[in-house]
Design an enzyme around this catalytic site. Structure first.
Site, mmCIF file in Angstrom:
data_model
loop_
_atom_site.group_PDB
_atom_site.id
_atom_site.type_symbol
_atom_site.label_atom_id
_atom_site.label_comp_id
_atom_site.label_asym_id
_atom_site.label_seq_id
_atom_site.Cartn_x
_atom_site.Cartn_y
_atom_site.Cartn_z
ATOM 1 N N ASN A 8 -0.067 13.508 -1.908
ATOM 2 C CA ASN A 8 -0.404 12.093 -1.730
ATOM 3 C C ASN A 8 -1.857 11.948 -2.163
ATOM 4 O OD1 ASN A 8 -1.002 9.532 -0.898
ATOM 5 N ND2 ASN A 8 -0.312 9.803 1.220
ATOM 6 N N ARG A 96 3.697 10.930 -3.920
ATOM 7 C CA ARG A 96 3.772 9.562 -3.427
ATOM 8 C C ARG A 96 3.116 8.647 -4.464
ATOM 9 N NH1 ARG A 96 -0.069 6.413 0.491
ATOM 10 N NH2 ARG A 96 1.230 4.609 0.858
ATOM 11 N N HIS A 185 5.655 1.017 2.405
ATOM 12 C CA HIS A 185 6.114 1.902 3.489
ATOM 13 C C HIS A 185 7.595 2.246 3.350
ATOM 14 C CE1 HIS A 185 2.812 0.244 6.434
ATOM 15 N NE2 HIS A 185 2.396 1.365 5.856
ATOM 16 N N ARG A 246 -6.393 -5.329 8.161
ATOM 17 C CA ARG A 246 -5.848 -6.411 7.324
ATOM 18 C C ARG A 246 -5.301 -7.541 8.186
ATOM 19 N NH1 ARG A 246 -2.074 -2.417 4.467
ATOM 20 N NH2 ARG A 246 -3.563 -1.061 3.419
ATOM 21 N N GLU A 389 6.866 10.963 6.439
ATOM 22 C CA GLU A 389 6.969 10.526 5.048
ATOM 23 C C GLU A 389 6.978 11.710 4.093
ATOM 24 O OE1 GLU A 389 3.873 7.486 6.276
ATOM 25 O OE2 GLU A 389 4.659 6.509 4.485
#
Ligand code: ADP
Length: 403
Positions: A8, A96, A185, A246, A389
């Site tokens: 990643n 990823r 996601h 956010r 993940e």
């Protein structure tokens, strides 16, 4: 035995995990960071287990000029601390990649054309795709003899119907600039929806689920028959739930108002909504644990921040229940979802009339693995399902190269 290296990559760092897929075992994990800075740092961890013997963690601080040098540092860490990459040779490297646009709806073996496409999609994800691509190219130099597979955050959501992914704006302008909802996601939502089905002992094809991924970023996903039919993040990861920094949903006119009245530029608004809003903007703390602690000390701003956070989740649960028509289970995951009993109970408060009934003792219990936190009578099961993940990327990588 299928071993996959999962990568990643960010612009100045990358994380990796060496995973034995059949047994779902992590053989090693690590982080290479501050690439390009005067002093870089590399951490390599080997868990206790048959690959190595005892658990170990090693750290090096040294200049790491670029990603290619970073992968050499990673290879050196494997050579010095194990496990041996000859004994546990990866059959593939899984990467990823954040934005796959409308083009990539499944994991894809990286070719020159795929790299051109990932690069071209940088227009939609300028912070992420170029960094992901840098990681792919450096990893290809470090592992030239195995396939590299791109696993996209957006791919799982490519099953959303047009009614869910279309913004109600001028069609031609939207098409020209690829303005639509993509969702993110996806790797986590896919993993958790399958793990929830497994926990319930039912085929995912039969189930209608709401997955709440609440980490630093946060998104909700309605999953019907194992397919994403709606998700809260949009063209970018800014839309939807309130997140660590956010804002999630705001009236788009707020942006115009701030530009016209408060003298903010487009870049200022970008920075405000992505980096200085959400829980941080409301409470002054970016980490939810600190917000909960501040609330316990009577901090009103912290209390409101948590109320706004939970209120937004509840609104999405209601909306997705209406889209799904029936909800067999709601699954909480990621840092906040797996750990905050307070957020879980506030988010689902008052939904008993809809068949959602938390069991306070189960919700607050010390268990860590997949678990049920609703009462036995609750029509909708409420679950906590730890996400993974990296394991999902490793599984999808093996599935692609074996296909
Ligand atoms: P990322 O989205 O970066 O992968 P994580 O899924 O690890 O992040 O979630 C990180 C967030 O989880 C942290 O910002 C923190 O607020 C929250 N978190 C972690 N542990 C707890 C806890 N025990 N209670 C409340 N929040 C927690």
């Amino acid at each position: 035995m299928s071993v996959v290296l999962v990568v990643n990559s960010g612009s100045s760092s990358f994380k990796y995990q060496l995973i034995e897929v059949t047994g779902s075992r992590t053989l090693a994990s690590g982080l290479v960071e501050r690439i390009g800075a005067a002093e870089g740092r590399a951490v390599h961890k080997v868990p206790a287990g048959d690959a190595s013997g005892g658990a170990s963690e090693s750290e090096r601080v040294l200049p790491i000029p670029d990603h290619t040098a970073g992968f050499q540092v990673m290879l050196d860490a494997f050579a010095a601390n194990g496990p041996s990459l000859e004994e546990f040779a990866p059959v593939a490297v899984g990467h990823r990649v954040v934005q796959g646009g409308a083009r990539f709806f499944e994991p894809t073996v990286v070719t020159d054309l795929v790299k051109i496409n990932i690069d071209e999609l940088s227009a939609l994800a300028p912070l992420h795709n170029p960094a992901n691509l840098q990681g792919i190219e450096a990893a290809q130099r470090a592992f030239p003899d195995v396939p590299h597979v791109a696993v996209f955050d957006t791919a799982f959501h490519q099953t959303m119907p047009p009614a869910a992914y279309t913004y109600a704006i001028d069609r031609e302008l939207a098409a020209k600039h690829r303005v639509r909802r993509y969702g993110f996601h996806g790797t986590s939502h896919r993993f958790v929806s399958r793990a929830a089905a497994e926990f319930l002992g039912r085929p995912v094809e039969e189930l209608r689920l709401i997955v709440l991924h609440l980490g630093n970023g946060a998104s909700a996903c309605a999953v019907s028959g194992g397919r994403s039919v709606e998700t809260s993040m949009g063209m970018t990861p800014l839309e939807g739930l309130v997140m660590g920094t956010r804002s999630g949903d705001v009236d788009p006119a707020v942006l115009l108002h701030l530009q016209r009245r408060a003298g903010l530029t487009a870049d200022d608004v970008d920075d405000l909504l992505n980096k200085r809003s959400g829980i941080l903007g409301l409470s002054g703390h970016g980490d939810l644990r600190d917000v909960e602690a501040a609330m316990a000390d009577g901090d009103e701003a912290a209390t409101l921040a948590l109320e706004v956070y939970a209120h937004r989740i509840r609104s999405y649960v209601g909306a997705y229940a209406a889209q799904l028509g029936r909800v067999d289970a709601i699954a909480f995951t990621a840092g906040v979802g797996e750990n905050s009993a307070l957020v879980r109970s506030w988010a689902l408060a008052g939904l008993e009339g809809f068949g959602v009934e938390l069991d306070p003792a189960r919700n607050e219990g010390p268990e860590r693995g997949p678990r049920r936190i609703s009462t036995d009578a609750s029509r909708t099961a409420v679950l906590v399902i730890p996400t993974n993940e990296e394991l999902e990327i490793a599984r999808q990588t093996v599935a692609v190269i074996e296909a």
